[in-house]
Enzyme design. Structure first.
Site, PDB file in Angstrom:
ATOM      1  N   CYS A 112     -14.585  26.635  33.011  1.00  0.00           N
ATOM      2  CA  CYS A 112     -15.727  25.729  33.193  1.00  0.00           C
ATOM      3  C   CYS A 112     -16.282  25.194  31.876  1.00  0.00           C
ATOM      4  CB  CYS A 112     -16.814  26.418  33.999  1.00  0.00           C
ATOM      5  SG  CYS A 112     -16.170  27.129  35.505  1.00  0.00           S
ATOM      6  N   HIS A 249     -23.233  22.698  32.988  1.00  0.00           N
ATOM      7  CA  HIS A 249     -22.199  22.930  33.994  1.00  0.00           C
ATOM      8  C   HIS A 249     -22.875  23.269  35.319  1.00  0.00           C
ATOM      9  CE1 HIS A 249     -18.975  24.527  36.248  1.00  0.00           C
ATOM     10  NE2 HIS A 249     -19.282  25.794  36.053  1.00  0.00           N
ATOM     11  N   ASN A 279     -19.331  23.715  42.431  1.00  0.00           N
ATOM     12  CA  ASN A 279     -18.846  24.008  41.076  1.00  0.00           C
ATOM     13  C   ASN A 279     -17.415  23.470  40.948  1.00  0.00           C
ATOM     14  OD1 ASN A 279     -17.709  25.186  38.806  1.00  0.00           O
ATOM     15  ND2 ASN A 279     -18.591  27.205  39.154  1.00  0.00           N
TER      16      ASN A 279
HETATM   17  N1  COA Z   1     -22.800  34.097  52.579  1.00  0.00           N
HETATM   18  C1  COA Z   1     -23.630  35.073  53.044  1.00  0.00           C
HETATM   19  N2  COA Z   1     -23.783  36.248  52.390  1.00  0.00           N
HETATM   20  C2  COA Z   1     -23.109  36.425  51.258  1.00  0.00           C
HETATM   21  C3  COA Z   1     -22.236  35.447  50.721  1.00  0.00           C
HETATM   22  C4  COA Z   1     -22.095  34.258  51.445  1.00  0.00           C
HETATM   23  N3  COA Z   1     -21.306  33.248  51.046  1.00  0.00           N
HETATM   24  N4  COA Z   1     -21.708  35.911  49.586  1.00  0.00           N
HETATM   25  C5  COA Z   1     -22.213  37.127  49.378  1.00  0.00           C
HETATM   26  N5  COA Z   1     -23.061  37.448  50.379  1.00  0.00           N
HETATM   27  C6  COA Z   1     -23.847  38.663  50.564  1.00  0.00           C
HETATM   28  C7  COA Z   1     -23.280  39.838  49.819  1.00  0.00           C
HETATM   29  O1  COA Z   1     -22.291  40.488  50.595  1.00  0.00           O
HETATM   30  C8  COA Z   1     -24.504  40.691  49.618  1.00  0.00           C
HETATM   31  O2  COA Z   1     -24.770  41.382  50.804  1.00  0.00           O
HETATM   32  P1  COA Z   1     -25.358  42.895  50.774  1.00  0.00           P
HETATM   33  O3  COA Z   1     -26.679  42.761  50.085  1.00  0.00           O
HETATM   34  O4  COA Z   1     -25.422  43.239  52.206  1.00  0.00           O
HETATM   35  O5  COA Z   1     -24.355  43.653  49.964  1.00  0.00           O
HETATM   36  C9  COA Z   1     -25.627  39.670  49.432  1.00  0.00           C
HETATM   37  O6  COA Z   1     -25.145  38.455  49.987  1.00  0.00           O
HETATM   38  C10 COA Z   1     -26.017  39.467  47.981  1.00  0.00           C
HETATM   39  O7  COA Z   1     -24.835  39.267  47.222  1.00  0.00           O
HETATM   40  P2  COA Z   1     -24.874  39.009  45.667  1.00  0.00           P
HETATM   41  O8  COA Z   1     -23.477  38.806  45.195  1.00  0.00           O
HETATM   42  O9  COA Z   1     -25.681  40.078  45.024  1.00  0.00           O
HETATM   43  O10 COA Z   1     -25.699  37.651  45.626  1.00  0.00           O
HETATM   44  P3  COA Z   1     -26.313  36.896  44.406  1.00  0.00           P
HETATM   45  O11 COA Z   1     -27.746  36.673  44.622  1.00  0.00           O
HETATM   46  O12 COA Z   1     -25.887  37.502  43.108  1.00  0.00           O
HETATM   47  O13 COA Z   1     -25.615  35.474  44.516  1.00  0.00           O
HETATM   48  C11 COA Z   1     -23.870  34.237  43.419  1.00  0.00           C
HETATM   49  C12 COA Z   1     -24.207  35.360  44.375  1.00  0.00           C
HETATM   50  C13 COA Z   1     -22.358  34.157  43.271  1.00  0.00           C
HETATM   51  C14 COA Z   1     -24.377  32.932  44.014  1.00  0.00           C
HETATM   52  C15 COA Z   1     -24.569  34.487  42.066  1.00  0.00           C
HETATM   53  O14 COA Z   1     -24.301  35.798  41.639  1.00  0.00           O
HETATM   54  C16 COA Z   1     -24.103  33.550  41.002  1.00  0.00           C
HETATM   55  O15 COA Z   1     -24.333  32.359  41.068  1.00  0.00           O
HETATM   56  N6  COA Z   1     -23.480  34.059  39.926  1.00  0.00           N
HETATM   57  C17 COA Z   1     -23.000  33.263  38.858  1.00  0.00           C
HETATM   58  C18 COA Z   1     -21.751  32.626  39.330  1.00  0.00           C
HETATM   59  C19 COA Z   1     -21.283  31.550  38.431  1.00  0.00           C
HETATM   60  O16 COA Z   1     -22.057  30.853  37.847  1.00  0.00           O
HETATM   61  N7  COA Z   1     -20.004  31.450  38.402  1.00  0.00           N
HETATM   62  C20 COA Z   1     -19.316  30.405  37.811  1.00  0.00           C
HETATM   63  C21 COA Z   1     -19.376  30.445  36.364  1.00  0.00           C
HETATM   64  S1  COA Z   1     -18.416  29.113  35.953  1.00  0.00           S
END
Ligand code: COA
Length: 322
Positions: A112, A249, A279
């Protein structure tokens, strides 16, 4: 020749739109979860076009806007983590499609951060060789790297391409830059792993899909991106307030809001299109730049901080006068 300037920008995305509700029809997710946690509403997903076709579609638009002839192009770089092939490079394919027979062409892999890395590399190559024109493209068909049963990654990504034409300039345009790689954190975001063969006659080549430690990446990004912007601003010897637009980004709306808060800058300076495209990795900043120019949000002479971050893990900030 002192620097490079941006002559034109363009982007191309696949026609097919996949909404959050459509994803929720075949995986355990919801529009509410995706919108609230990421800001994503839709993404464009390719049915027929591969990375080179999207890249070339963006380049054809660039040509319509800036009237260059293919022979004038000295360099083509495609930033991508989803190339059509290992070889030939997507850039070499674009060179052939465009008929840019004088251009050196290669792909650059920095996930990215790829588009910002590629701008920096293209500038250095033009400056050191006294070359005149480069096309820098960010292009991805990430949908082919996604495990569509994995809701933790599948809802985040989309396909698309953006391109810019750079040309030699007698005026300073790139005011500061900060590029960093954190290889020790590489395992936090991976895709496309291929393993060596134990048996020479084995013929079941496979690639791994996206895997990400979302929370760790989130923590890394919200800490590192503001620091990177501050280092680049210091190098540019300007104040943060002198920046007209922060083009980040488009990975997560919450990340962008947090960076704005940490830098104490108004969110209105952070244009976003994540709701429409998700993304798109190396294509993300290129599409955002082209959209902002097309909508007259960014004008000639505006000072821009462009910041990419992601797999590697990598960070790249460029401060430039558009
Ligand atoms: N739909 C519904 N529930 C989902 C899900 C989805 N698509 N994906 C994950 N969950 C659930 C998980 O299983 C978890 O459930 P639990 O609490 O029962 O275990 C809960 O939602 C929270 O998951 P978590 O991974 O802790 O969520 P989060 O608040 O961290 O959000 C991201 C996840 C990926 C959106 C976030 O971590 C993020 O944006 N990270 C950075 C990613 C990024 O920028 N990547 C690219 C860099 S180029």
């Amino acid at each position: 020749m002192k620097d490079v300037e941006f002559i034109a920008t363009s982007f191309a995305v696949p026609e097919r739109v996949v909404t959050n509700d459509q994803l929720a029809s075949f995986m355990d997710t919801s529009d509410e979860w995706i919108s609230k946690r990421t800001g994503i509403k839709r993404r464009h997903i390719s049915e027929k076009e591969n990375t080179s076709s999207l890249a070339f579609r963006a380049v054809k638009q660039l040509q319509e806007k800036s009237n260059f002839t293919p022979d004038e192009i000295d360099l083509i770089i495609v930033a991508t983590m989803s190339p059509d092939n290992m070889t030939p490079s997507t850039a070499a394919m674009v060179q052939e499609m465009l008929g840019a027979k004088n251009a050196v062409a290669f792909d650059l892999s920095a996930a990215c951060s790829g588009f910002s890395y590629a701008l920096s590399v293209a500038r250095s190559i033009l400056l050191s060789n006294h070359w005149q024109k480069a096309i820098v493209i960010g292009a991805e068909v990430l949908s082919k790297l996604i495990d569509w049963r994995d809701r933790s990654t599948a809802v985040l990504f989309g396909d698309g391409a953006g391109a810019v034409l750079l040309s030699a300039s007698e005026e300073k345009h790139v005011l500061g830059q900060d590029l960093k790689t954190f290889g020790e954190l590489g395992n936090k975001l991976t895709a496309g792993y291929t393993k060596p063969m134990k048996n020479l006659l084995e013929n079941n080549r496979q690639m791994s899909a996206f895997e990400m430690d979302g929370r760790e990446v989130y923590r890394f990004v919200t800490h590192q991106v503001p620091d990177s912007i501050l280092r680049a601003v210091q190098q540019a010897n300007i104040s943060l307030n002198a920046i007209d637009h922060f083009l980040l980004h488009q990975a997560n709306e919450r990340i962008i809001k947090q960076v704005a808060k940490k830098l104490d800058q108004p969110l209105s300076k952070f244009p976003m299109n994540i709701a429409e495209y998700g993304n798109t990795a190396a294509a993300s900043e290129a599409i955002l730049l082209a959209e902002c120019v097309a909508n007259n949000v960014i004008k000639k002479g505006d000072v821009i901080a462009m910041s990419g971050f992601g797999g590697g893990l990598t960070i790249a900030t460029l401060i430039f006068k558009f």
